[in-house]
Design a protein around this motif. Structure first.
Motif, PDB file in Angstrom:
ATOM      1  N   ARG A  42       1.143  -1.368   0.196  1.00 20.46           N
ATOM      2  CA  ARG A  42       0.101   0.554   0.279  1.00 20.46           C
ATOM      3  C   ARG A  42       1.022   1.102  -0.027  1.00 20.46           C
ATOM      4  O   ARG A  42       0.433   1.769  -0.358  1.00 20.46           O
ATOM      5  CB  ARG A  42      -0.988  -0.311   1.554  1.00 20.46           C
ATOM      6  N   LEU A  43       1.850   1.135   0.538  1.00 16.36           N
ATOM      7  CA  LEU A  43       2.534   2.393   0.808  1.00 16.36           C
ATOM      8  C   LEU A  43       3.573   2.250  -0.387  1.00 16.36           C
ATOM      9  O   LEU A  43       3.999   3.612  -0.917  1.00 16.36           O
ATOM     10  CB  LEU A  43       3.774   2.151   2.158  1.00 16.36           C
ATOM     11  N   ALA A  44       3.737   1.532  -1.183  1.00 19.25           N
ATOM     12  CA  ALA A  44       4.470   1.361  -2.608  1.00 19.25           C
ATOM     13  C   ALA A  44       3.463   2.200  -3.379  1.00 19.25           C
ATOM     14  O   ALA A  44       3.718   2.487  -4.618  1.00 19.25           O
ATOM     15  CB  ALA A  44       5.179   0.010  -3.283  1.00 19.25           C
ATOM     16  N   ASP A  45       1.927   1.417  -3.164  1.00 21.63           N
ATOM     17  CA  ASP A  45       1.040   2.155  -4.205  1.00 21.63           C
ATOM     18  C   ASP A  45       0.663   3.829  -3.944  1.00 21.63           C
ATOM     19  O   ASP A  45       0.465   4.286  -5.392  1.00 21.63           O
ATOM     20  CB  ASP A  45      -0.450   1.777  -3.948  1.00 21.63           C
ATOM     21  N   LEU A  46       0.775   4.369  -2.949  1.00 21.59           N
ATOM     22  CA  LEU A  46       0.353   5.485  -2.622  1.00 21.59           C
ATOM     23  C   LEU A  46       1.599   6.408  -3.153  1.00 21.59           C
ATOM     24  O   LEU A  46       1.499   7.704  -4.391  1.00 21.59           O
ATOM     25  CB  LEU A  46       0.172   5.677  -0.923  1.00 21.59           C
ATOM     26  N   ALA A  81       1.569   9.746   4.935  1.00 17.52           N
ATOM     27  CA  ALA A  81       2.343   9.665   6.096  1.00 17.52           C
ATOM     28  C   ALA A  81       1.812   8.954   6.732  1.00 17.52           C
ATOM     29  O   ALA A  81       2.731   8.194   8.064  1.00 17.52           O
ATOM     30  CB  ALA A  81       1.375  11.430   6.442  1.00 17.52           C
ATOM     31  N   GLU A  82       0.075   8.470   7.161  1.00 19.09           N
ATOM     32  CA  GLU A  82      -0.428   8.008   7.765  1.00 19.09           C
ATOM     33  C   GLU A  82      -0.335   6.288   7.764  1.00 19.09           C
ATOM     34  O   GLU A  82       0.503   5.464   8.834  1.00 19.09           O
ATOM     35  CB  GLU A  82      -1.860   8.018   7.743  1.00 19.09           C
ATOM     36  N   GLU A  83       0.497   6.054   6.372  1.00 19.43           N
ATOM     37  CA  GLU A  83       0.629   4.639   5.938  1.00 19.43           C
ATOM     38  C   GLU A  83       1.878   4.613   6.094  1.00 19.43           C
ATOM     39  O   GLU A  83       2.219   3.528   6.714  1.00 19.43           O
ATOM     40  CB  GLU A  83       0.783   4.241   4.163  1.00 19.43           C
ATOM     41  N   ALA A  84       2.729   5.318   6.293  1.00 23.65           N
ATOM     42  CA  ALA A  84       4.581   5.295   6.415  1.00 23.65           C
ATOM     43  C   ALA A  84       4.351   5.257   8.324  1.00 23.65           C
ATOM     44  O   ALA A  84       5.210   3.787   8.591  1.00 23.65           O
ATOM     45  CB  ALA A  84       4.887   6.679   5.637  1.00 23.65           C
ATOM     46  N   LYS A  85       3.459   5.995   8.749  1.00 19.64           N
ATOM     47  CA  LYS A  85       3.633   4.786  10.488  1.00 19.64           C
ATOM     48  C   LYS A  85       3.416   4.135  10.461  1.00 19.64           C
ATOM     49  O   LYS A  85       3.759   3.168  11.297  1.00 19.64           O
ATOM     50  CB  LYS A  85       2.473   6.330  10.696  1.00 19.64           C
ATOM     51  N   LEU A  86       2.178   3.585   9.584  1.00 19.09           N
ATOM     52  CA  LEU A  86       1.409   2.291  10.209  1.00 19.09           C
ATOM     53  C   LEU A  86       2.598   1.468   9.802  1.00 19.09           C
ATOM     54  O   LEU A  86       2.634   0.336  10.410  1.00 19.09           O
ATOM     55  CB  LEU A  86       0.420   2.121   9.513  1.00 19.09           C
ATOM     56  N   TYR A  87       2.836   1.952   8.571  1.00 21.54           N
ATOM     57  CA  TYR A  87       4.241   0.944   8.156  1.00 21.54           C
ATOM     58  C   TYR A  87       5.647   0.471   8.934  1.00 21.54           C
ATOM     59  O   TYR A  87       5.956  -0.707   9.329  1.00 21.54           O
ATOM     60  CB  TYR A  87       4.909   0.762   6.870  1.00 21.54           C
ATOM     61  N   GLU A  88       5.996   2.001   9.708  1.00 24.44           N
ATOM     62  CA  GLU A  88       7.222   1.959  10.725  1.00 24.44           C
ATOM     63  C   GLU A  88       6.799   1.004  11.982  1.00 24.44           C
ATOM     64  O   GLU A  88       7.573   0.575  12.563  1.00 24.44           O
ATOM     65  CB  GLU A  88       7.040   2.679  11.097  1.00 24.44           C
TER      66      GLU A  88
END
Length: 452
Positions: free
Chosen positions: A148-152, A317-324
């Protein structure tokens, strides 16, 4: 009392033999002499004991002191008896615990994600003291899903490229719009100058027509009286009359043309062009309108792209935080505590929710005590209590916070109440003073004395 004893005979004197036979006979004689001396000492001792003591005068002060000394000794003995007897009696009367142990709540830290354990910046082992926020372990999940992070990111790049294209088209159309606007202004200025010159030309023609009209009218006025006298012919009069009408109509025609030209000039100055061979606006002006409309559409598209980009960046930003959070996590100490148990080791793979570390909450130290039934029935929540560590004279004041009795109440403590086996009734005492001492003395035993 003086006593005299006869000197013992020695060998070689008084004619006693010195050889072996003499030695044997000497031993026998020596034993008889010892028994004789013992008999003499016994007789003298009995005689001395039977002899009356000489009467001596005792002073009154000495006798009185002797009597007072006996009273003082008796009083001291009585006091010691009372004190030594009161202490066990007092201990029996006080409500005390049969056994007590320092305890503290256990904080269980579980794995927030699955992954592999890594050692923290500071090597933490069992017994290590921790401060709030200190990192204990790290969990790294190299298999966390980042699609999802890559798609965004890909979508943001695409919209960013579209936005750059829109900006380039806006720049090109803006330049074309400015060029067409300059052409319209040049055309308008030329048309206004052209109409102004034609108006001046018609003004001159109107002046000539007015002169011709006036001249023809004066000529007709001169020849009209001559018709009656026969000085001129009828044909000549008709000629002058025709000229007067022609010049008058010519003047009116030029005047109307000048009025129409002034209307066209006024419209041209306002940006509207009136003519027989074209519409109200030139082609360049129409192109300006078309370019302006296209610019408005592109700017609307740009605003839509910007809004979309802002939304996607927020989602990124939300997805990056979730991935982190899914890819790495830290286990930190929530309070000042001490490591009680380590259930994992660096390099071990763990799953989410697995127990990893148990900590002693040293900020909430309590004492778990076992008491008898009679003592338990006199206790209540909030009652004052005092705890002393075994082998220590310092007393720590506290209050009762829990009375579980004989029930095996579950408690998240390091030492379970069921480990106290001398009495079946359980009491928990909170000791703020022991917290202030900043010592996590879990496991130390002592005694609790309960207040009234």
């Amino acid at each position: 009392m003086a006593q005299t004893c006869a000197p013992l005979p020695t060998p070689g004197t008084n004619g006693l033999p010195v050889g072996p036979a003499a030695a044997d006979s000497g031993k026998v004689a020596e034993g008889d002499d010892s028994r004789a001396r013992l008999e003499r000492l016994k007789v003298e001792f009995e005689a001395n004991a039977a002899r009356p003591l000489p009467a001596t005068a005792v002073p009154g002060a000495t006798k009185a002191w002797r009597d007072h000394r006996r009273v003082i000794k008796a009083a001291i003995g009585l006091l010691l008896l009372i004190v030594l007897g009161w202490m066990p009696v007092r201990a029996l009367l006080q409500a005390t615990s049969t056994e007590a142990v320092v305890n503290a709540p256990i904080i269980s830290l579980r794995a927030p994600i699955e992954g592999e354990i890594e050692q923290g910046p500071l090597a933490v082992t069992v017994g290590s003291e921790l401060i709030p926020g200190q990192t204990i372990l790290r969990i790294v999940n190299s298999r966390a899903d980042h699609s999802r992070l890559a798609d965004l990111r890909r979508l943001i790049d695409q919209i960013g490229n579209d936005r750059e294209g829109i900006l380039a088209r806006i720049a090109e159309l803006t330049a074309l719009h400015d060029d067409l606007g300059n052409q319209v202004r040049i055309f308008q200025d030329g048309r206004v100058r052209q109409l102004t010159a034609r108006a001046a030309e018609l003004g001159s023609e109107l002046t000539v027509a007015r002169i011709n009209r006036d001249t023809a009218a004066k000529a007709l006025a001169r020849v009209q009286p001559m018709v009656g006298s026969g000085s001129i012919t009828a044909a000549t009069l008709e000629k002058y009359t025709r000229e007067a009408h022609v010049t008058a109509e010519t003047y009116l025609t030029i005047e109307h043309r000048l009025a129409a030209l002034n209307v066209e000039l006024q419209a041209a100055r306002q940006g509207t062009f009136i003519g027989d061979s074209y519409n109200d606006r030139p082609r360049s002006s129409q192109r300006v309108d078309e370019v302006s409309q296209r610019l408005a559409e592109l700017k609307a598209d740009l605003r839509e792209r910007d809004a979309r980009l802002a939304t996607l960046r927020k989602e990124l930003a939300e997805e990056a935080k979730l991935y982190e959070e899914k890819s790495a996590a830290k286990l930190v100490a929530p309070v000042a505590s001490r490591v009680w148990e380590m259930l994992t080791a660096p390099g071990e793979s763990v799953v989410r929710g697995q127990d990893l570390v148990r900590l002693l909450d040293c900020s909430a130290v309590v004492v778990t005590a076992a008491v008898g039934e009679s003592v338990y029935n006199r206790l209540h929540i909030g009652q004052s209590a005092e705890f002393r560590l075994r082998g220590d004279t310092a007393a720590y004041a506290g209050r009762i916070i829990s009375l579980t009795g004989m029930s095996a109440a579950n408690a998240n403590f390091a030492i379970q109440a069921s480990s106290l086996v001398k009495e079946p009734f359980r009491v928990t005492v909170r000791l703020p003073a022991l917290d202030l001492a900043n010592e996590c003395k879990v496991g130390r035993t002592g005694r609790v004395t309960f207040g009234e």
